[in-house]
Design an enzyme around this catalytic site. Structure first.
Site, PDB file in Angstrom:
ATOM      1  N   ARG A  20       0.833  -1.219   0.000  1.00  0.00           N
ATOM      2  CA  ARG A  20       0.000   0.000   0.000  1.00  0.00           C
ATOM      3  C   ARG A  20       0.859   1.257   0.000  1.00  0.00           C
ATOM      4  O   ARG A  20       0.485   2.289  -0.542  1.00  0.00           O
ATOM      5  CB  ARG A  20      -0.927   0.012   1.206  1.00  0.00           C
ATOM      6  N   GLU A  65      -2.544   1.460   4.421  1.00  0.00           N
ATOM      7  CA  GLU A  65      -3.447   2.250   3.575  1.00  0.00           C
ATOM      8  C   GLU A  65      -3.446   3.716   4.005  1.00  0.00           C
ATOM      9  O   GLU A  65      -3.581   4.620   3.194  1.00  0.00           O
ATOM     10  CB  GLU A  65      -4.892   1.740   3.671  1.00  0.00           C
ATOM     11  N   HIS A 101      -7.073  -9.801  -2.748  1.00  0.00           N
ATOM     12  CA  HIS A 101      -6.088  -8.707  -2.730  1.00  0.00           C
ATOM     13  C   HIS A 101      -5.091  -8.853  -3.887  1.00  0.00           C
ATOM     14  O   HIS A 101      -3.901  -8.627  -3.714  1.00  0.00           O
ATOM     15  CB  HIS A 101      -5.313  -8.711  -1.408  1.00  0.00           C
ATOM     16  N   GLU A 115      -9.843 -12.317   2.940  1.00  0.00           N
ATOM     17  CA  GLU A 115     -10.771 -11.373   2.314  1.00  0.00           C
ATOM     18  C   GLU A 115     -10.945 -11.546   0.799  1.00  0.00           C
ATOM     19  O   GLU A 115     -11.080 -10.558   0.078  1.00  0.00           O
ATOM     20  CB  GLU A 115     -10.319  -9.934   2.614  1.00  0.00           C
ATOM     21  N   ASP A 163      -0.105  -6.847  -3.205  1.00  0.00           N
ATOM     22  CA  ASP A 163      -1.505  -6.534  -2.915  1.00  0.00           C
ATOM     23  C   ASP A 163      -2.004  -5.703  -4.085  1.00  0.00           C
ATOM     24  O   ASP A 163      -1.204  -5.288  -4.945  1.00  0.00           O
ATOM     25  CB  ASP A 163      -1.642  -5.772  -1.579  1.00  0.00           C
TER      26      ASP A 163
END
Ligand code: ACM
Ligand code: ZN
Length: 513
Positions: A128, A436, A234, A294, A157
């Site tokens: 990120r 993030e 991701h 996720e 990611d």
């Protein structure tokens, strides 16, 4: 007197150093008359490995603790270090170094010490926001000083792929570079990637030489690097770099903006295997992290290749595609002598016992995995997510979730909720710094320290020896030391009362730090 003034005065009273001032708190120590002022060249430090007395002293410790155990004897004439291994001697040298950084005059003392858990780590999210080799080496130095032994790098990611892979140049020519310096700017722009030549490009990646340099640097400090190659969620950046392996939409066209890898496409499996072959060459450790958290699984519902895979394998639900992928990769890595680590979602879809589970959705995933025979690393977002607020929301830079103050992190015990017969499955714990909202190095250090001190002490010190207010006093000293070394720590001296005590006011006047 304000809390901040009281705290400063404690710190300034440190006219000498001693083992009761360091983090993590050692298992056993005693102090005696006199001081030692070490020679700068270290010529008054003697190391003895595997002496008969020391072998006897550590014979009942678990293997991992024996490897890292040490005895440190500081006298006015110099220092003696006893250990079984170079690693144990190194841990001793770092305990000594922390004492020396606190004050050059060290009280004569004896320390006997070893860790509670074998895995004591910090995760950095390099996707990120990419902070690069010098930042990582600086944090390795900090981990070494804290007698930690693992750095987990989240290298891939959606927001950027950060590792050179010779077989797939688009990963670093293209999707390592984005428009939008911060994650949220990039998101608001619609996830654009670019290339390094674009003056607006933000990003970067580790070359193979960079990784070799980091691995060698960490090895000198007896720290393992765990690389994470995320799958199947991701992973939008992979689909953007190689749309030919992405899921196919109802219109028959590939979906490069798909969040997940296409598990139906054999090309995806070959891609991952090839990437992992190159990863194995770079990281000479037992563990490889394969993510697993996720996955959205939306495009799997329509993708013709995913449907074909489900049919061929007799699957009745799309979730089984994740299990298929994880089992395939786990076997691939096991055959090459590696052990897989995955986020706790991986227990839900069937997994060989050898796979290690990293519990992040609180503690239930880890509790379940341990009871099913898996080794577990606890990194619950309810305690050790270092991207969460560490003080009142109104006084802090934008962060995630609820407040996880130093006090809150320190409360955590990795064996909480684990039945005694499964304690041996808990390898240890890890603090995770997702980035993030943390675009810059100074901000990352601000979020890491001093909460990483708490992670270090939880991982090392026996639970019954841990006491928050004693720990906090040591943190005030160590924050000052870290600042003098150029780390941008959180200002613990001005921490709110609420963060320190969980209360808004002192209702007990004797309760002054
Ligand atoms: C995670 O925080 N999604 C592992
Ligand atoms: Zn698909």
């Amino acid at each position: 007197m304000s809390v901040a003034c009281a705290a400063v005065s404690i710190c300034c009273l440190s006219a000498y150093s001693s083992p009761d001032k360091i983090i993590p708190r050692p298992v056993e120590y005693s102090v005696s008359e006199g001081f030692c002022n070490l020679r700068p060249d270290g010529s008054d430090i003697k190391v003895y490995l595997g002496t008969r007395d020391f072998v006897h002293r550590v014979k009942d410790l678990p293997d991992f603790a024996r490897e890292e155990a040490y005895e440190l004897i500081v006298s006015s004439k110099g220092v003696k270090i006893y250990a079984m291994t170079e690693e144990g001697a190194f841990r001793a040298s770092q305990a000594l170094e922390m004492m020396r950084l606190i004050d050059r005059d060290i009280r004569c003392c004896t320390v006997f010490d070893y860790p509670r858990f074998r895995h004591r780590g910090i995760m950095l999210d390099e996707s990120r926001s990419f902070k690069g080799k010098d930042f990582v080496k600086k944090q390795i130095d900090a981990l070494a000083l804290l007698r930690m032994n693992v750095m987990h790098l989240h290298l891939t990611d959606a927001a950027g792929w950060r590792l050179q892979i010779d077989a797939y140049p688009n990963l670093t020519d293209h999707v390592a570079w984005r428009k939008g310096e911060t994650y949220h700017e990039w998101e608001a722009l619609g996830y654009p990637f670019t290339d390094a030549q674009d003056p607006e490009a933000y990003g970067g990646f580790y070359t193979k030489d960079d990784i070799r340099e980091i691995v060698a640097y960490a090895a000198e400090r007896h720290i393992d690097i765990i690389p994470e190659i995320e799958m199947p969620g991701h992973s939008m950046e992979v689909n953007r770099a190689y749309p030919e392996i992405a899921c196919v939409g109802e219109d028959g066209k590939p979906r490069p903006f798909s969040w997940d890898l296409c598990v139906g496409n054999d090309g995806t499996l070959r891609f991952l295997e090839t990437v992992l072959e190159e990863v194995i060459e770079l990281f000479p450790y037992r563990y490889i992290h394969i993510g697993g958290d996720e996955a959205v699984k939306k495009d799997w519902e329509v993708c013709v290749n995913c449907h074909k895979r489900m049919q061929a394998e007799g699957m009745t639900h799309k979730n089984e595609l994740q299990g298929y992928l994880v089992r395939h990769i786990e076997k691939f890595l096991r055959e090459r002598g590696k052990t897989v680590i995955g986020w706790d979602e991986i227990v839900e879809t069937g997994l060989p016992e050898q796979a290690v589970v990293m519990s992040w959705r609180g503690t239930p995933g880890g509790i379940r995995a341990a009871s099913e025979g898996h080794d577990v690393i606890m990194s619950p977002n309810s305690y050790v997510y270092l991207d969460y607020y560490q003080d009142l929301i109104r006084k802090e830079p934008k962060a995630v979730g609820h407040m996880q103050s130093l006090r809150h992190v320190y409360k955590y015990d990795p064996l909480e909720g684990i039945a005694p017969e499964y304690h041996h499955h808990i390898l240890g714990l890890q603090g995770n710094l997702w980035c993030e909202l943390i675009p810059y190095a100074a901000h990352a250090e601000y979020m890491l320290y001093p909460r990483a001190f708490a992670v270090a002490e939880i991982g090392w010190t026996p639970q019954e020896e841990r006491e928050f207010f004693d720990f906090r006093e040591r943190c005030l000293t160590l924050v000052t030391v870290f600042r003098s070394m150029g780390y941008n720590t959180f200002d613990l001296f001005n921490e709110s009362l609420k963060a320190q005590t969980g209360r808004l006011r002192f209702d007990n006047p004797s309760f002054i730090l």
